[in-house]
Design a protein around this motif. Structure first.
Motif, mmCIF file in Angstrom:
data_model
loop_
_atom_site.group_PDB
_atom_site.id
_atom_site.type_symbol
_atom_site.label_atom_id
_atom_site.label_comp_id
_atom_site.label_asym_id
_atom_site.label_seq_id
_atom_site.Cartn_x
_atom_site.Cartn_y
_atom_site.Cartn_z
ATOM 1 N N ARG A 154 0.847 -1.251 -0.106
ATOM 2 C CA ARG A 154 -0.072 0.018 0.153
ATOM 3 C C ARG A 154 1.031 1.155 -0.076
ATOM 4 N N HIS A 155 0.588 2.108 -0.972
ATOM 5 C CA HIS A 155 1.487 3.285 -1.057
ATOM 6 C C HIS A 155 0.758 4.199 -1.831
ATOM 7 N N ASP A 156 1.269 5.598 -1.523
ATOM 8 C CA ASP A 156 0.572 6.672 -2.391
ATOM 9 C C ASP A 156 1.433 6.633 -3.803
ATOM 10 N N PHE A 157 0.811 6.369 -4.685
ATOM 11 C CA PHE A 157 1.418 6.325 -6.162
ATOM 12 C C PHE A 157 1.170 7.663 -6.866
ATOM 13 N N THR A 158 1.262 8.685 -6.422
ATOM 14 C CA THR A 158 0.941 10.015 -7.181
ATOM 15 C C THR A 158 2.129 10.014 -8.236
ATOM 16 N N THR A 159 3.330 9.633 -8.100
ATOM 17 C CA THR A 159 4.368 9.668 -8.973
ATOM 18 C C THR A 159 4.066 8.766 -10.294
ATOM 19 N N PHE A 160 3.242 7.904 -10.017
ATOM 20 C CA PHE A 160 2.924 6.759 -11.174
ATOM 21 C C PHE A 160 1.515 6.774 -11.465
ATOM 22 N N ARG A 161 0.955 8.102 -11.447
ATOM 23 C CA ARG A 161 -0.371 8.521 -11.912
ATOM 24 C C ARG A 161 -0.503 9.620 -12.779
ATOM 25 N N ALA A 167 -9.256 9.722 -9.978
ATOM 26 C CA ALA A 167 -9.353 8.934 -8.745
ATOM 27 C C ALA A 167 -9.391 9.831 -7.473
ATOM 28 N N LYS A 168 -10.246 9.516 -6.463
ATOM 29 C CA LYS A 168 -10.174 10.573 -5.485
ATOM 30 C C LYS A 168 -9.031 10.669 -4.607
ATOM 31 N N SER A 169 -8.236 9.201 -4.683
ATOM 32 C CA SER A 169 -7.059 9.217 -3.834
ATOM 33 C C SER A 169 -5.884 8.482 -4.599
ATOM 34 N N PRO A 170 -4.834 8.824 -4.521
ATOM 35 C CA PRO A 170 -3.568 8.412 -5.107
ATOM 36 C C PRO A 170 -2.984 7.067 -4.512
ATOM 37 N N VAL A 171 -3.603 6.602 -3.297
ATOM 38 C CA VAL A 171 -3.244 5.405 -2.365
ATOM 39 C C VAL A 171 -3.919 4.338 -3.066
ATOM 40 N N LYS A 172 -3.011 3.201 -3.354
ATOM 41 C CA LYS A 172 -3.488 2.144 -3.653
ATOM 42 C C LYS A 172 -2.618 0.837 -3.195
ATOM 43 N N THR A 173 -3.164 -0.475 -3.159
ATOM 44 C CA THR A 173 -2.388 -1.297 -2.873
ATOM 45 C C THR A 173 -2.254 -2.308 -3.964
ATOM 46 N N LEU A 174 -0.980 -2.560 -4.266
ATOM 47 C CA LEU A 174 -0.411 -3.193 -5.544
ATOM 48 C C LEU A 174 -0.139 -4.787 -4.583
ATOM 49 N N PHE A 199 -6.651 0.272 -10.243
ATOM 50 C CA PHE A 199 -5.427 1.128 -10.419
ATOM 51 C C PHE A 199 -5.909 2.466 -10.835
ATOM 52 N N LEU A 200 -4.815 3.217 -10.776
ATOM 53 C CA LEU A 200 -4.804 4.755 -11.221
ATOM 54 C C LEU A 200 -4.744 4.818 -12.646
ATOM 55 N N HIS A 201 -5.209 5.856 -13.345
ATOM 56 C CA HIS A 201 -4.996 6.164 -14.694
ATOM 57 C C HIS A 201 -3.265 6.120 -15.122
ATOM 58 N N ASN A 202 -3.049 5.309 -16.069
ATOM 59 C CA ASN A 202 -1.661 5.206 -16.484
ATOM 60 C C ASN A 202 -0.527 4.698 -15.684
ATOM 61 N N GLN A 203 -1.558 3.995 -14.492
ATOM 62 C CA GLN A 203 -0.405 3.523 -13.232
ATOM 63 C C GLN A 203 0.607 2.205 -13.815
ATOM 64 N N VAL A 204 -0.009 1.207 -14.793
ATOM 65 C CA VAL A 204 0.641 0.253 -14.991
ATOM 66 C C VAL A 204 1.715 0.517 -16.110
ATOM 67 N N ARG A 205 1.220 1.349 -16.814
ATOM 68 C CA ARG A 205 2.583 1.952 -17.905
ATOM 69 C C ARG A 205 3.558 2.644 -17.583
ATOM 70 N N SER A 206 3.156 3.609 -16.376
ATOM 71 C CA SER A 206 4.145 4.324 -15.800
ATOM 72 C C SER A 206 5.026 3.498 -14.934
ATOM 73 N N ILE A 207 4.578 2.369 -14.392
ATOM 74 C CA ILE A 207 5.274 1.429 -13.535
ATOM 75 C C ILE A 207 6.298 0.526 -14.560
ATOM 76 N N VAL A 208 5.748 0.172 -15.661
ATOM 77 C CA VAL A 208 6.424 -0.681 -16.389
ATOM 78 C C VAL A 208 7.313 0.352 -17.336
ATOM 79 N N ARG A 231 6.521 11.240 -4.657
ATOM 80 C CA ARG A 231 4.992 11.654 -4.641
ATOM 81 C C ARG A 231 4.748 12.707 -5.834
ATOM 82 N N ASP A 232 5.533 12.853 -6.771
ATOM 83 C CA ASP A 232 5.823 13.772 -7.881
ATOM 84 C C ASP A 232 5.850 13.021 -9.163
ATOM 85 N N ARG A 233 4.848 13.407 -10.085
ATOM 86 C CA ARG A 233 4.918 12.797 -11.295
ATOM 87 C C ARG A 233 6.104 13.216 -12.179
ATOM 88 N N ALA A 234 6.791 14.314 -11.893
ATOM 89 C CA ALA A 234 8.092 14.572 -12.596
ATOM 90 C C ALA A 234 9.120 13.471 -12.341
#
Length: 260
Positions: A154-161, A167-174, A199-208, A231-234
């Motif tokens: 469980r993390h804040d996935f803002t970087t990978f969002r 989504a209301k929250s960037p916190v997801k459990t992978l 999953f958040l929008h583009n989370q999988v593609r951002s991770i890969v 926690r930064d998209r950049a």
């Protein structure tokens, strides 16, 4: 009105995504057009709901949607009729099941599973063209696995969002992020399997895309942890293209297709 669950497979290449759009082809639009040939409600504009809205170019082998019909069809006959009217679109109804009115393809789901295919070889793809992401350089499987381990749990996935994520929250459990490697003619194929409630929008593609940088040697594995903590998209690596991504399954408290 009887409610039916649909198990759907599609090649996302010709479509602008799952969601119906006024001026562009969509998977939802193709299925609803087929339903309109069979059901008065859809002929008058009824809509289906899906477990997930895949982006343009993303494929599915296990998408789930539900539809409320006026006629109480035999599930097998409905699947056969839909597949007939879906021709020649690259969309197939794998199964249909009659479900309770409380069933909702999106809100009843407790898990979604994705597969991403990444191929490393110099020769162009032929059979897998449009169905995998290709890079020409070699990749380090052990390094990618080491980087991936930082993302489990469980993390804040803002970087990978995506910045467009609603989504209301960037916190997801992978719950799962595994990577396997297989030899192919003159190259290697890497398969990333991800599993989570949502999953958040583009989370999988951002991770890969980020893990590919690790495999290529451009990032050390611990930079993945630092990117997550930022926690930064950049801080994210490149977002990889959609053609290697597949929605492979959706889980429910009771599998609607278990006896179909």
């Amino acid at each position: 009105m009887p409610r039916f669950a649909l198990l759907i497979e599609y090649d996302g290449g010709p479509f602008a995504g799952w969601q119906a759009q006024a001026d562009r082809p969509s998977v939802q639009g193709a299925v609803e057009a087929a339903l309109a040939r069979l059901d008065p409600g859809f002929a008058q504009g009824a809509r289906i709901a899906a477990a997930g809205r895949t982006d343009a170019g993303v494929h599915a082998t296990g998408q789930v949607a539900h539809a409320d019909l006026i006629r109480d069809w035999d599930p097998f006959r409905l699947s056969e009729a839909l597949n007939w009217h879906l021709k020649p679109a690259p969309v197939a109804i794998l199964a249909v099941a009659r479900v309770d009115d409380e069933f909702h393809a999106r809100f009843s789901a407790f898990e979604r599973r994705y597969l991403f295919r990444l191929i490393s070889r110099r020769a162009p793809l032929t059979h897998d063209r449009g169905r995998a992401w290709q890079v020409s350089h070699p990749l380090d499987l052990a390094a990618m696995r080491e980087g991936a381990a930082h993302l489990l749990g469980r993390h804040d996935f803002t970087t990978f969002r995506s910045t467009m994520c609603q989504a209301k929250s960037p916190v997801k459990t992978l719950d799962e992020l595994t990577i396997t490697e297989a030899e192919i003619p003159q190259g290697r194929e890497y398969r990333f399997t991800l599993r989570a409630r949502s999953f958040l929008h583009n989370q999988v593609r951002s991770i890969v895309g980020t893990l590919e940088r690790v495999g290529a040697g451009s990032w050390p594995p611990d930079r993945v942890a630092k990117a997550l903590e930022a926690r930064d998209r950049a801080a994210c690596g490149p977002v990889c293209p959609p053609q290697g991504l597949y929605l492979t399954g959706v889980s429910y408290p009771q599998d609607p297709f278990a006896t179909s």
